[in-house]
Design a protein around this motif. Structure first.
Motif, PDB file in Angstrom:
ATOM      1  N   ASP A 137       0.847  -1.195   0.000  1.00 23.87           N
ATOM      2  CA  ASP A 137       0.000   0.000   0.000  1.00 23.87           C
ATOM      3  C   ASP A 137       0.879   1.240   0.000  1.00 23.87           C
ATOM      4  O   ASP A 137       1.799   1.360   0.823  1.00 23.87           O
ATOM      5  N   THR A 145      -4.605   5.921   1.214  1.00 20.62           N
ATOM      6  CA  THR A 145      -3.953   4.943   0.344  1.00 20.62           C
ATOM      7  C   THR A 145      -4.193   5.336  -1.104  1.00 20.62           C
ATOM      8  O   THR A 145      -5.343   5.368  -1.564  1.00 20.62           O
ATOM      9  N   GLU A 148      -2.373   0.511  -4.572  1.00 24.21           N
ATOM     10  CA  GLU A 148      -2.257  -0.818  -3.990  1.00 24.21           C
ATOM     11  C   GLU A 148      -1.648  -1.722  -5.048  1.00 24.21           C
ATOM     12  O   GLU A 148      -2.185  -1.846  -6.149  1.00 24.21           O
TER      13      GLU A 148
END
Length: 230
Positions: A137, A145, A148
Motif C-alpha cells: 500500500d 492509500t 495498492e
C-alpha cells in the motif's frame, strides 16, 4: 536545530539510541546538587550552634552523616552517568559520520517523490516466511492509500520499483509517502514484513542524545541502518 558541515545538534526529546538524554541527566544532577548543598549548610550550621554542654545526640548525628554520605554517592553516580551518556553519543556520532556520502538501507517505510513524470522509488521489504498473498500500500501524508500493488510472496528480501503513479495512472505530487506490506498465509494469518528506507546520507545530527541521519528529506536513527549499499 543547526546543521554545520553535515553535522547538527538539537535539544528535543526522542526515543533511540540512549534512554537518558543529556538535558534530563543534567536536571537530575542539578536537583541532587541542590539537596546536597542544602543538607551541608544545615549540618554545618547545626554543628556551629550546638550547646557545648549538651552536644548532639550520637544516634541522630550518625543518621545525618549517613544521609550526607548517600547524597554524596548520588552526586558521584549522576556524574558518572552523564559521562557515560556523553561518551556513548560521541561514539555514535563518530560511527555515523562514516555514512556521509554513502547510500544506506535502514529499517523504516518512508520515501519521497519529486512530482515529475520520471518519478520512481525503489521500495524494499523482507518476508520471514512464504505468504499466500502480499500487497504493498502506498500512503500519502494525509493517511490516504493512493495505490495498492500486488508484490512477491516469497520468503526473503525483495525490492519493488514504484512508478510514482496513483491508482488512476496520474503522477503523484511531490512529497513524503509511506508504504506498508500486507501479507498473509494460506489460513489468512498475517505475516509481519520488515520494510526499509534507502538513500544517500547527506548529514548527521543529534536530537536528545539520539544520532540521526539525513537522507535527502528523510531522517532516520543511525541505529536503524542495516547495510551500506554503496
Amino acid at each position: 536545530m543547526s546543521n554545520i558541515g553535515g553535522v547538527g545538534t538539537g535539544a528535543t526529546n526522542s526515543t533511540s539510541g540512549t534512554s537518558t538524554s543529556s538535558s534530563d541527566s543534567s536536571a537530575v544532577s542539578a536537583s541532587v546538587q541542590s539537596e546536597y548543598n542544602t543538607f551541608l549548610t544545615i549540618l554545618t550550621t547545626e554543628l556551629k550552634n550546638q550547646d557545648p554542654t549538651s552536644p548532639l545526640d550520637t544516634n541522630q548525628f550518625t543518621s545525618q552523616l549517613v544521609q550526607f554520605s548517600s547524597l554524596e554517592q548520588n552526586l558521584q553516580t549522576n556524574s558518572l552517568l552523564q559521562q557515560l551518556v556523553t561518551s556513548q553519543t560521541q561514539s555514535q556520532i563518530g560511527g555515523a559520520l562514516g555514512y556521509l556520502g554513502h547510500t544506506v538501507q535502514a529499517t523504516g517505510n518512508s520515501f519521497t517523490l519529486a512530482g515529475t513524470s520520471s518519478d520512481s522509488a525503489s521500495l524494499s521489504y523482507t518476508l520471514p516466511a512464504k505468504a499466500n498473498t502480499a500487497v504493498m500500500d502506498i500512503v500519502n501524508s494525509t493517511g490516504q492509500t493512493v495505490r495498492e500493488i500486488s508484490v512477491s510472496t516469497d520468503a526473503g528480501d525483495h525490492s519493488e520499483t514504484f512508478d510514482g503513479e496513483d491508482a488512476s495512472g496520474q503522477h503523484l505530487p511531490a512529497g513524503t509517502y509511506t508504504f506498508t506490506i500486507k501479507a498473509a498465509d494460506s489460513t489468512g494469518t498475517a505475516i509481519a514484513a520488515t520494510t526499509y528506507e534507502t538513500g544517500e546520507v547527506t548529514g548527521v545530527d543529534t536530537t536528545g542524545g539520539v544520532v540521526t541521519l539525513h537522507m535527502g528529506n528523510l531522517t532516520v536513527p543511525a541505529a536503524n541502518v542495516v547495510q551500506v549499499v554503496s
